[in-house]
Design an enzyme around this catalytic site. Structure first.
Site, mmCIF file in Angstrom:
data_model
loop_
_atom_site.group_PDB
_atom_site.id
_atom_site.type_symbol
_atom_site.label_atom_id
_atom_site.label_comp_id
_atom_site.label_asym_id
_atom_site.label_seq_id
_atom_site.Cartn_x
_atom_site.Cartn_y
_atom_site.Cartn_z
ATOM 1 N N THR A 16 5.817 -6.068 6.724
ATOM 2 C CA THR A 16 5.977 -6.291 8.165
ATOM 3 C C THR A 16 5.645 -7.717 8.586
ATOM 4 O O THR A 16 6.274 -8.266 9.490
ATOM 5 C CB THR A 16 5.025 -5.338 8.924
ATOM 6 O OG1 THR A 16 5.294 -4.015 8.480
ATOM 7 C CG2 THR A 16 5.233 -5.396 10.415
ATOM 8 N N ASP A 60 9.703 -3.979 1.046
ATOM 9 C CA ASP A 60 8.693 -3.141 1.696
ATOM 10 C C ASP A 60 7.740 -2.770 0.555
ATOM 11 O O ASP A 60 8.186 -2.401 -0.533
ATOM 12 C CB ASP A 60 9.366 -1.883 2.271
ATOM 13 C CG ASP A 60 8.387 -1.013 3.042
ATOM 14 O OD1 ASP A 60 8.606 -0.814 4.237
ATOM 15 O OD2 ASP A 60 7.411 -0.515 2.431
ATOM 16 N N CYS A 281 -14.159 11.255 -2.381
ATOM 17 C CA CYS A 281 -14.823 10.757 -1.167
ATOM 18 C C CYS A 281 -14.460 9.283 -0.996
ATOM 19 O O CYS A 281 -14.289 8.565 -1.974
ATOM 20 C CB CYS A 281 -16.342 10.858 -1.306
ATOM 21 S SG CYS A 281 -16.945 12.538 -1.327
HETATM 22 N N1 ASP Z 1 5.759 -0.468 5.092
HETATM 23 C C1 ASP Z 1 5.207 -1.790 5.242
HETATM 24 C C2 ASP Z 1 4.872 -2.309 3.853
HETATM 25 O O1 ASP Z 1 3.887 -1.931 3.305
HETATM 26 C C3 ASP Z 1 4.036 -1.793 6.131
HETATM 27 C C4 ASP Z 1 3.382 -3.136 6.270
HETATM 28 O O2 ASP Z 1 3.959 -4.162 6.001
HETATM 29 O O3 ASP Z 1 2.222 -3.189 6.669
HETATM 30 O O4 ASP Z 1 5.605 -3.096 3.327
#
Ligand code: ASP
Length: 343
Positions: A16, A60, A281
């Site tokens: 992201t 991603d 945990c």
């Molecule tokens: N789905 C995204 C990823 O892990 C989420 C992020 O970038 O935080 O690439």
């Protein structure tokens, strides 16, 4: 490149953080990292030179795999002598796995490798990406007497710097997405960037960087739950070439004392399969022998993961299997702290 300012290599793998929303359509698109300094002019205020390199096809992080891990360490290997620190931009979903893996793959690391990402894209009005990125670069460029202040793989997110192999993603929507429950924060960012020196790893900087690219993925992970069916274990142990199984047990490493379970583990251990006991945990440690429900595991030769995270347990297992060491050495090394991953 300048000799007085730190030289930082920013490696974009995807996630992201590298996205911008197209103003008219609202669609998220990968950001052109060559224009990074134009888009985030604040970076120019930092006292360092920044070079960028990007995966050809940013991913991603849910698509992360061992080949990408090797790609990252190769970028660091090729550029190690020319840069004082590295910042890796990575999706947050699997960031703790990748960062843990790199901590084992980069042996004798004497420079900072700082992972960061964000919950909102860099182009979003309320983004957390800018602060994460700017402070991650700042951490990577910090020097004490001309030497990097931080000499380990770490993860910076929402005002906190953590030892990477101690982290877990704990929240899918809060800006505070990560936690390090078994190890103190390495630094905290407020009005000042406060480094907790006493918690930093102090590697022997005279040793040369060793890059370990051989990881073995013939492993499996089972999380115990009351009533787990014997057939689940049977089918996992039937996996061809299986070399090791991590079991997420209850509390301080406890599990059922049912005969079929203990007998099956004992048989597999005598066949040469490593069984690792880690706790499901989020905080605390496996202490085998504390309760009757774990003392049998200790007796049959189960390896204790102590207070390791699941992410680091997997990375450490792949790394140690790749070293091709004897069973005895394997157990000793797994139960020891190699990169500060266990207490
Ligand atoms: N789905 C995204 C990823 O892990 C989420 C992020 O970038 O935080 O690439």
């Amino acid at each position: 490149m300048s000799k007085t300012k730190s030289n930082i290599l920013l490696i974009y793998t995807g996630g992201t953080i590298g996205m911008v929303k197209e103003f008219k359509t609202g669609v998220l698109k990968a950001f052109d990292f060559k224009t990074l300094l134009e888009k985030i002019p604040e970076l120019q205020l930092l006292d360092c030179n920044i070079d960028t390199i990007s995966f050809k096809n940013p991913i991603d992080s849910s698509n992360m795999n061992l080949q990408y891990w090797v790609q990252m360490v190769e970028i660091i290997e090729v550029n190690y002598n020319d840069f004082d620190g590295f910042v890796i931009l990575h999706g947050s979903d699997t960031m703790s796995y990748t960062a843990s893996a790199l901590s084992f793959m980069l042996e004798n690391l004497a420079k900072p490798v700082v992972f960061t990402g964000s919950q909102l894209p860099i182009g979003d009005l309320r983004t957390d990406a800018k602060e994460n990125l700017i402070t991650a670069v700042q951490v990577a460029s910090m020097q004490i007497k001309g030497k990097p202040a931080v000499k380990e793989v770490c993860l910076y997110f929402e005002y906190k710097l953590y030892r990477a192999n101690r982290t877990t993603k704990i929240n899918a929507e809060n800006f505070q997405a990560f936690a390090s429950l078994n190890y103190p924060d390495l630094a905290e960012s407020g009005v000042y960037l406060k480094i907790n020196n006493e918690h930093l790893l102090k590697p022997n900087t005279r040793k040369k960087l060793v890059i370990n690219k051989k990881l073995d993925d013939n492993i499996a992970l089972i999380k115990l739950f009351p009533g787990i069916n014997k057939a689940v274990f049977e089918s996992v142990f039937n996996i061809p070439n299986l070399k090791a199984l991590i079991i997420e047990t209850y509390g301080s490493g406890n599990c059922t004392t049912e005969k079929w379970f203990i007998d099956m583990l004992q048989e597999k251990i005598s066949d040469g399969i490593y069984i690792i006991n880690i706790t499901q945990c989020s905080g605390g440690s496996v202490v085998m022998g504390n309760y009757e429900t774990s003392s049998k595991l200790k007796k049959i030769g189960v390896i204790s993961g102590k207070d390791i995270t699941t992410e680091a347990a997997i990375a450490k297992l792949m790394y140690l299997l790749g070293l091709n060491i004897s069973g005895k050495v394997f157990k000793t090394m797994y139960e020891a702290s190699l990169r500060g991953e266990i207490t």
